[in-house]
Design a protein around this motif. Sequence first.
Motif, PDB file in Angstrom:
ATOM      1  N   ALA A 224      71.391  17.213  -9.000  1.00 41.58           N
ATOM      2  CA  ALA A 224      71.544  16.996  -7.562  1.00 41.58           C
ATOM      3  C   ALA A 224      70.346  17.571  -6.830  1.00 41.58           C
ATOM      4  N   ASN A 225      69.878  16.847  -5.852  1.00 40.09           N
ATOM      5  CA  ASN A 225      68.801  17.317  -4.996  1.00 40.09           C
ATOM      6  C   ASN A 225      69.424  17.653  -3.650  1.00 40.09           C
ATOM      7  N   PRO A 226      69.544  18.942  -3.319  1.00 42.70           N
ATOM      8  CA  PRO A 226      70.217  19.302  -2.078  1.00 42.70           C
ATOM      9  C   PRO A 226      69.532  18.729  -0.842  1.00 42.70           C
ATOM     10  N   ASP A 227      68.212  18.609  -0.881  1.00 42.05           N
ATOM     11  CA  ASP A 227      67.509  18.070   0.285  1.00 42.05           C
ATOM     12  C   ASP A 227      67.869  16.611   0.524  1.00 42.05           C
ATOM     13  N   SER A 228      67.988  15.837  -0.548  1.00 36.95           N
ATOM     14  CA  SER A 228      68.330  14.425  -0.360  1.00 36.95           C
ATOM     15  C   SER A 228      69.781  14.276   0.076  1.00 36.95           C
ATOM     16  N   ALA A 229      70.658  15.153  -0.407  1.00 41.76           N
ATOM     17  CA  ALA A 229      72.058  15.101   0.022  1.00 41.76           C
ATOM     18  C   ALA A 229      72.155  15.468   1.498  1.00 41.76           C
ATOM     19  N   PHE A 230      71.379  16.440   1.925  1.00 43.00           N
ATOM     20  CA  PHE A 230      71.372  16.842   3.333  1.00 43.00           C
ATOM     21  C   PHE A 230      70.820  15.716   4.202  1.00 43.00           C
ATOM     22  N   ALA A 231      69.756  15.078   3.747  1.00 40.38           N
ATOM     23  CA  ALA A 231      69.167  13.970   4.504  1.00 40.38           C
ATOM     24  C   ALA A 231      70.143  12.807   4.601  1.00 40.38           C
ATOM     25  N   ALA A 232      70.878  12.547   3.533  1.00 41.30           N
ATOM     26  CA  ALA A 232      71.867  11.462   3.559  1.00 41.30           C
ATOM     27  C   ALA A 232      72.996  11.787   4.528  1.00 41.30           C
ATOM     28  N   ALA A 233      73.425  13.054   4.563  1.00 35.65           N
ATOM     29  CA  ALA A 233      74.484  13.443   5.502  1.00 35.65           C
ATOM     30  C   ALA A 233      73.987  13.356   6.939  1.00 35.65           C
ATOM     31  N   LEU A 234      72.756  13.743   7.178  1.00 31.30           N
ATOM     32  CA  LEU A 234      72.200  13.672   8.526  1.00 31.30           C
ATOM     33  C   LEU A 234      72.017  12.236   9.001  1.00 31.30           C
ATOM     34  N   ALA A 235      71.762  11.336   8.073  1.00 34.97           N
ATOM     35  CA  ALA A 235      71.559   9.936   8.446  1.00 34.97           C
ATOM     36  C   ALA A 235      72.833   9.317   9.022  1.00 34.97           C
ATOM     37  N   HIS A 236      74.014   9.846   8.634  1.00 35.27           N
ATOM     38  CA  HIS A 236      75.278   9.288   9.103  1.00 35.27           C
ATOM     39  C   HIS A 236      75.767   9.916  10.403  1.00 35.27           C
ATOM     40  N   ILE A 237      75.096  10.929  10.894  1.00 37.88           N
ATOM     41  CA  ILE A 237      75.517  11.602  12.122  1.00 37.88           C
ATOM     42  C   ILE A 237      74.933  10.862  13.317  1.00 37.88           C
ATOM     43  N   ARG A 238      75.805  10.525  14.243  1.00 38.32           N
ATOM     44  CA  ARG A 238      75.342   9.836  15.450  1.00 38.32           C
ATOM     45  C   ARG A 238      74.780  10.851  16.425  1.00 38.32           C
ATOM     46  N   GLY A 239      73.888  10.404  17.252  1.00 36.27           N
ATOM     47  CA  GLY A 239      73.314  11.271  18.276  1.00 36.27           C
ATOM     48  C   GLY A 239      71.855  10.922  18.489  1.00 36.27           C
ATOM     49  N   GLU A 240      71.226  11.733  19.307  1.00 35.07           N
ATOM     50  CA  GLU A 240      69.814  11.502  19.591  1.00 35.07           C
ATOM     51  C   GLU A 240      68.996  12.680  19.087  1.00 35.07           C
ATOM     52  N   ASP A 241      67.717  12.455  18.919  1.00 39.30           N
ATOM     53  CA  ASP A 241      66.838  13.499  18.417  1.00 39.30           C
ATOM     54  C   ASP A 241      66.719  14.622  19.438  1.00 39.30           C
ATOM     55  N   LEU A 242      66.494  15.821  18.958  1.00 42.98           N
ATOM     56  CA  LEU A 242      66.353  17.000  19.795  1.00 42.98           C
ATOM     57  C   LEU A 242      64.950  17.551  19.586  1.00 42.98           C
ATOM     58  N   THR A 243      64.207  17.659  20.665  1.00 46.93           N
ATOM     59  CA  THR A 243      62.852  18.195  20.551  1.00 46.93           C
ATOM     60  C   THR A 243      62.914  19.716  20.488  1.00 46.93           C
ATOM     61  N   LEU A 244      61.849  20.316  20.038  1.00 48.53           N
ATOM     62  CA  LEU A 244      61.797  21.772  19.940  1.00 48.53           C
ATOM     63  C   LEU A 244      61.913  22.420  21.313  1.00 48.53           C
ATOM     64  N   GLU A 245      61.273  21.833  22.299  1.00 48.53           N
ATOM     65  CA  GLU A 245      61.328  22.394  23.653  1.00 48.53           C
ATOM     66  C   GLU A 245      62.760  22.377  24.197  1.00 48.53           C
ATOM     67  N   ASP A 246      63.480  21.269  23.948  1.00 46.04           N
ATOM     68  CA  ASP A 246      64.870  21.181  24.398  1.00 46.04           C
ATOM     69  C   ASP A 246      65.747  22.204  23.678  1.00 46.04           C
ATOM     70  N   ALA A 247      65.496  22.410  22.399  1.00 47.95           N
ATOM     71  CA  ALA A 247      66.277  23.383  21.637  1.00 47.95           C
ATOM     72  C   ALA A 247      66.039  24.798  22.150  1.00 47.95           C
ATOM     73  N   ILE A 248      64.798  25.127  22.449  1.00 48.10           N
ATOM     74  CA  ILE A 248      64.480  26.457  22.977  1.00 48.10           C
ATOM     75  C   ILE A 248      65.111  26.651  24.347  1.00 48.10           C
ATOM     76  N   ALA A 249      65.021  25.637  25.205  1.00 45.48           N
ATOM     77  CA  ALA A 249      65.611  25.734  26.546  1.00 45.48           C
ATOM     78  C   ALA A 249      67.127  25.913  26.459  1.00 45.48           C
ATOM     79  N   ALA A 250      67.780  25.171  25.580  1.00 46.33           N
ATOM     80  CA  ALA A 250      69.232  25.297  25.425  1.00 46.33           C
ATOM     81  C   ALA A 250      69.599  26.669  24.870  1.00 46.33           C
ATOM     82  N   ALA A 251      68.793  27.174  23.950  1.00 46.86           N
ATOM     83  CA  ALA A 251      69.064  28.498  23.387  1.00 46.86           C
ATOM     84  C   ALA A 251      68.927  29.578  24.448  1.00 46.86           C
ATOM     85  N   LEU A 252      67.954  29.456  25.314  1.00 47.11           N
ATOM     86  CA  LEU A 252      67.782  30.452  26.372  1.00 47.11           C
ATOM     87  C   LEU A 252      68.908  30.397  27.395  1.00 47.11           C
ATOM     88  N   VAL A 253      69.404  29.200  27.680  1.00 46.00           N
ATOM     89  CA  VAL A 253      70.482  29.059  28.659  1.00 46.00           C
ATOM     90  C   VAL A 253      71.799  29.578  28.091  1.00 46.00           C
TER      91      VAL A 253
END
Length: 95
Positions: free
Chosen positions: A32-61
């Motif tokens: 098993a390749n954990p990275d490929s399993a993680f990538a496959a699980a992420l491919a099925h999650i709906r949503g939009e991409d999160l930029t680094l700047e947005d993640a930092i801003a949300a973390a600060l808030v």
Amino acid sequence: MRPVPNLARTIALVVLAAGAGAAGASAQTVTANPDSAFAAALAHIRGEDLTLEDAIAAALVHATGIRESEAGVRAAEGALRRERGGFDPVLFADL
């Protein structure tokens, strides 16, 4: 002299069976390749991409440590205002 060839055949069959079993087991072993399993699980999650700047801003808030610090500052400002208030002159007028 007949038992010796039978013994040799038996040993040869055991070795061949063990080799075939090992080959079958290694053919069934899936690495098993954990990275490929993680990538496959992420491919099925709906949503939009999160930029680094947005993640930092949300973390600060939403960071609880920062919110606790801000609450401590507000409490200190309130205590300072309360302590100063006792010595401030107050002018009253009544007509």
